[in-house]
Structure formats: structure tokens, C-alpha cells
Design a protein around this motif. Structure first.
Motif, PDB file in Angstrom:
ATOM      1  N   UNK A   1      37.470 -77.831  -6.659  1.00  0.00           N
ATOM      2  CA  UNK A   1      38.126 -79.353  -6.069  1.00  0.00           C
ATOM      3  C   UNK A   1      37.153 -79.889  -5.390  1.00  0.00           C
ATOM      4  N   UNK A   2      35.934 -79.159  -5.038  1.00  0.00           N
ATOM      5  CA  UNK A   2      34.828 -79.941  -4.191  1.00  0.00           C
ATOM      6  C   UNK A   2      35.371 -79.702  -2.711  1.00  0.00           C
ATOM      7  N   UNK A   3      36.438 -79.401  -2.359  1.00  0.00           N
ATOM      8  CA  UNK A   3      36.661 -79.246  -0.779  1.00  0.00           C
ATOM      9  C   UNK A   3      36.212 -78.069  -0.057  1.00  0.00           C
ATOM     10  N   UNK A   4      35.300 -77.063  -0.725  1.00  0.00           N
ATOM     11  CA  UNK A   4      34.446 -76.176   0.237  1.00  0.00           C
ATOM     12  C   UNK A   4      33.464 -76.859   0.968  1.00  0.00           C
ATOM     13  N   UNK A   5      33.293 -76.669   2.143  1.00  0.00           N
ATOM     14  CA  UNK A   5      32.235 -77.308   2.945  1.00  0.00           C
ATOM     15  C   UNK A   5      31.313 -76.231   3.531  1.00  0.00           C
ATOM     16  N   UNK A   6      30.311 -76.939   4.150  1.00  0.00           N
ATOM     17  CA  UNK A   6      29.033 -75.847   4.649  1.00  0.00           C
ATOM     18  C   UNK A   6      29.723 -75.469   5.877  1.00  0.00           C
ATOM     19  N   UNK A   7      30.964 -75.697   6.541  1.00  0.00           N
ATOM     20  CA  UNK A   7      31.665 -74.940   7.847  1.00  0.00           C
ATOM     21  C   UNK A   7      32.626 -73.905   7.371  1.00  0.00           C
ATOM     22  N   UNK A   8      32.808 -73.593   5.998  1.00  0.00           N
ATOM     23  CA  UNK A   8      33.716 -72.598   5.578  1.00  0.00           C
ATOM     24  C   UNK A   8      32.908 -71.239   5.940  1.00  0.00           C
ATOM     25  N   UNK A   9      33.792 -70.297   6.402  1.00  0.00           N
ATOM     26  CA  UNK A   9      33.153 -68.803   6.350  1.00  0.00           C
ATOM     27  C   UNK A   9      32.882 -68.229   5.010  1.00  0.00           C
ATOM     28  N   UNK A  10      33.384 -68.983   4.123  1.00  0.00           N
ATOM     29  CA  UNK A  10      32.975 -68.549   2.550  1.00  0.00           C
ATOM     30  C   UNK A  10      31.648 -69.033   2.112  1.00  0.00           C
TER      31      UNK A  10
ATOM     32  N   UNK B   1      32.517 -57.805   9.856  1.00  0.00           N
ATOM     33  CA  UNK B   1      33.963 -57.978   9.591  1.00  0.00           C
ATOM     34  C   UNK B   1      34.496 -59.322   9.894  1.00  0.00           C
ATOM     35  N   UNK B   2      34.250 -59.824  11.233  1.00  0.00           N
ATOM     36  CA  UNK B   2      34.966 -61.059  11.397  1.00  0.00           C
ATOM     37  C   UNK B   2      34.604 -62.219  10.217  1.00  0.00           C
ATOM     38  N   UNK B   3      33.485 -62.210   9.789  1.00  0.00           N
ATOM     39  CA  UNK B   3      33.030 -63.105   8.732  1.00  0.00           C
ATOM     40  C   UNK B   3      33.977 -62.913   7.524  1.00  0.00           C
ATOM     41  N   UNK B   4      33.969 -61.831   6.980  1.00  0.00           N
ATOM     42  CA  UNK B   4      34.559 -61.367   5.750  1.00  0.00           C
ATOM     43  C   UNK B   4      36.117 -61.456   5.953  1.00  0.00           C
ATOM     44  N   UNK B   5      36.687 -61.328   7.138  1.00  0.00           N
ATOM     45  CA  UNK B   5      38.010 -61.373   7.365  1.00  0.00           C
ATOM     46  C   UNK B   5      38.256 -63.052   7.488  1.00  0.00           C
ATOM     47  N   UNK B   6      37.538 -64.000   7.895  1.00  0.00           N
ATOM     48  CA  UNK B   6      37.782 -65.230   7.877  1.00  0.00           C
ATOM     49  C   UNK B   6      37.687 -65.890   6.390  1.00  0.00           C
ATOM     50  N   UNK B   7      36.623 -65.154   5.689  1.00  0.00           N
ATOM     51  CA  UNK B   7      36.551 -65.537   4.302  1.00  0.00           C
ATOM     52  C   UNK B   7      37.752 -65.378   3.478  1.00  0.00           C
ATOM     53  N   UNK B   8      38.315 -64.180   3.713  1.00  0.00           N
ATOM     54  CA  UNK B   8      39.490 -63.757   2.979  1.00  0.00           C
ATOM     55  C   UNK B   8      40.550 -64.808   3.237  1.00  0.00           C
ATOM     56  N   UNK B   9      40.558 -65.139   4.562  1.00  0.00           N
ATOM     57  CA  UNK B   9      41.841 -66.043   4.895  1.00  0.00           C
ATOM     58  C   UNK B   9      41.693 -67.286   4.136  1.00  0.00           C
ATOM     59  N   UNK B  10      40.318 -67.892   4.090  1.00  0.00           N
ATOM     60  CA  UNK B  10      40.046 -69.047   3.386  1.00  0.00           C
ATOM     61  C   UNK B  10      40.342 -68.901   2.032  1.00  0.00           C
TER      62      UNK B  10
END
Length: 269
Positions: free
Chosen positions: A142-151, A239-248
Motif C-alpha cells: 500500500x506504500x503506507x510503511x514509513x521510515x518511522x515504523x518499527x518494522x 525485545x521492545x523493537x520486535x514487540x512494536x514491530x509485531x503490533x504494527x
């Protein structure tokens, strides 16, 4: 245990994605089969059971702790570092089919050309190799993934931490590596493996749903060592990064996917 379950889930996901095909090359009755990087041994075990008259050898640096009690007699699992030359320890001109899957996190960047040449030498004339690899960059349809995302931070961090001596982009280069090794009749298929059930295609929607759990576990599995050892992060930071990435990843609006390439080629007669 979590990683063992992830590998089993991943194998079943690929069986469904590939329409229950264990390999794509036109090999009718493979007699000698080699798997490089067998993980939990699911592919090798399936091959041994489906081709009871074959001899299946599976090699990995970190062997599975245990195989089923009823492991077939035609399956042998051995310890081998794929960064070391396969020849002459494994006999040239021998195998009808060599299978290599998801070895990019372990293969050193400079080793790839020699690794594929080794496989070519192991094949009998007319034999086939199949290779399967991710391109370890999370992308958005969708092009909605930004540089600010944890992913995105995960993708960039993984690429940065591995780029020194590993190649997270190896999946993009399989066909060229095969051509450089002298293989013929090379074919490549790249899937946009969805993360989550956002696809409008029923099959890919189901694949994406299956992949969600696998993807979440993979974030931890792949990132823990390089982020801690090479980027000097703490376990809590990872763990904080991967947890946030899973949420996203649960946000279907992002339409996330990772490219997955399957390539195969034949040794010239």
C-alpha cells in the motif's frame, strides 16, 4: 522450542504456498538427494517418505536435537558447515537433486559463488538444484510503511548488522549465481509473501494468515544475535523493537510482505 515450532509452521506454510510441491524442477524419480541447511529436517523427512527408494542426505551446522522415532532408513542427517567446501567430503557427480533453503543468515557473503559452484559439482550431469531464500526487507503493497515504523527500523537494523559478512539480499541473486556457476535451464519465481490476511486472493490471504505467527517469531529469531552482538543493543531494546514491530504487523492497511524467491537450474550434461 519456539524456534522449532516456527520452522515447522514455516515448512507447512511453504507446502501450501507451493501447492504441496516439495520441488519445482522436472525430476521424476530422484535417487540421490542432498539438502543443505535442513533446520528441523521437515523437507528431508518428507522427501524420504515420498521417495522411499531414494537416499536422502541432510546437512546442517546445528543439527536438530531429535528426529521422529520412526525416521526412515533412507534418511541420513549429518553435521556440516556450509561455509566450508562441500567437495571432496561430498562426492561430485552424485546427486539428482540438491535443495538449499533459507541459508542466507548463515552463509558468508564471499562464500556464495563458491557455495553454488560446489552444488553444481555435486550434481550428476543433468541433475537439478533448487534454492529458496527471502529478501529480508519488509515491504508495503500500500506504500503506507514509513521510515518511522518499527518494522522499517527492524529491516534497516538487520541489514546494517548483517551486511558486513552476510547478504540479506541473497534471494534477489539466486538466478545470477546459478548462471555464473554454469547451470542451465534456470527458472526463478518470486512471491510477495504476505504478512497477515490482507490479500484479495483467497489462497494468498490464507498464506498471509499462516505467515503472521511465523513472521512474529522470525523477528526475534533473526534479530537477537546481530542486534546484540554487532549493534550492541541490550536484550530489552531488541525485545521492545520486535514487540512494536509485531503490533504494527497487525495493521492490515500496511499490506506488508517479504519477497521470497525460488530458483532452480540444471547441471549441463
Amino acid at each position: 522450542m519456539q524456534e522449532e515450532q516456527r520452522l515447522e509452521n514455516q515448512h507447512q506454510l511453504l507446502r501450501y504456498l507451493f501447492d504441496d510441491r516439495l520441488f519445482f524442477p522436472p525430476v521424476k524419480c530422484p535417487r540421490r538427494i542432498l539438502e543443505c541447511g535442513y533446520g528441523r529436517g521437515h523437507w528431508a523427512l518428507d522427501m524420504a517418505l515420498n521417495y522411499p527408494h531414494s537416499e536422502v542426505t541432510a546437512i546442517d551446522l546445528y543439527p536438530t536435537p531429535e528426529l521422529p522415532d520412526d525416521q526412515p532408513d533412507n534418511l541420513e542427517c549429518e553435521v556440516w558447515d556450509l561455509n566450508e567446501a562441500l567437495v571432496p567430503s561430498y562426492k561430485p557427480n552424485t546427486y539428482d537433486l540438491v535443495h538449499s533453503r533459507f541459508v542466507a543468515p548463515g552463509i558468508k557473503k564471499h562464500r556464495w559463488p563458491g557455495y553454488v559452484r560446489d552444488i553444481c559439482r555435486l550434481l550428476r550431469p543433468g541433475g537439478w538444484v533448487q534454492m529458496v531464500e527471502f529478501y529480508y526487507i519488509i515491504q508495503s503493497d500500500s506504500g503506507l510503511l514509513t521510515d518511522d515504523h518499527a518494522l522499517t527500523h527492524w529491516s534497516n537494523g538487520y541489514r546494517y548488522s548483517m551486511d558486513g559478512d552476510r547478504d540479506p539480499r541473497a534471494g534477489r541473486n539466486l538466478g545470477q549465481l546459478m548462471r555464473n556457476a554454469g547451470l542451465a535451464d534456470i527458472e526463478e519465481v518470486t512471491y510477495r509473501l504476505p504478512i497477515g490476511g490482507w490479500s484479495t486472493d483467497p489462497k494468498m490471504r490464507y498464506v498471509g494468515e499462516l505467515n503472521m505467527e511465523n513472521f512474529g517469531a522470525m523477528l526475534d529469531s533473526l534479530a537477537t544475535w546481530p542486534f546484540i552482538e554487532r549493534m550492541k543493543w541490550s536484550k530489552e531494546q531488541v525485545a521492545a523493537l520486535t514487540c512494536k514491530a509485531r503490533e504494527e504487523a497487525q495493521d492490515s492497511r500496511l499490506k506488508l510482505y517479504m519477497p521470497l524467491t525460488v530458483a532452480w537450474g540444471r547441471r549441463r550434461c
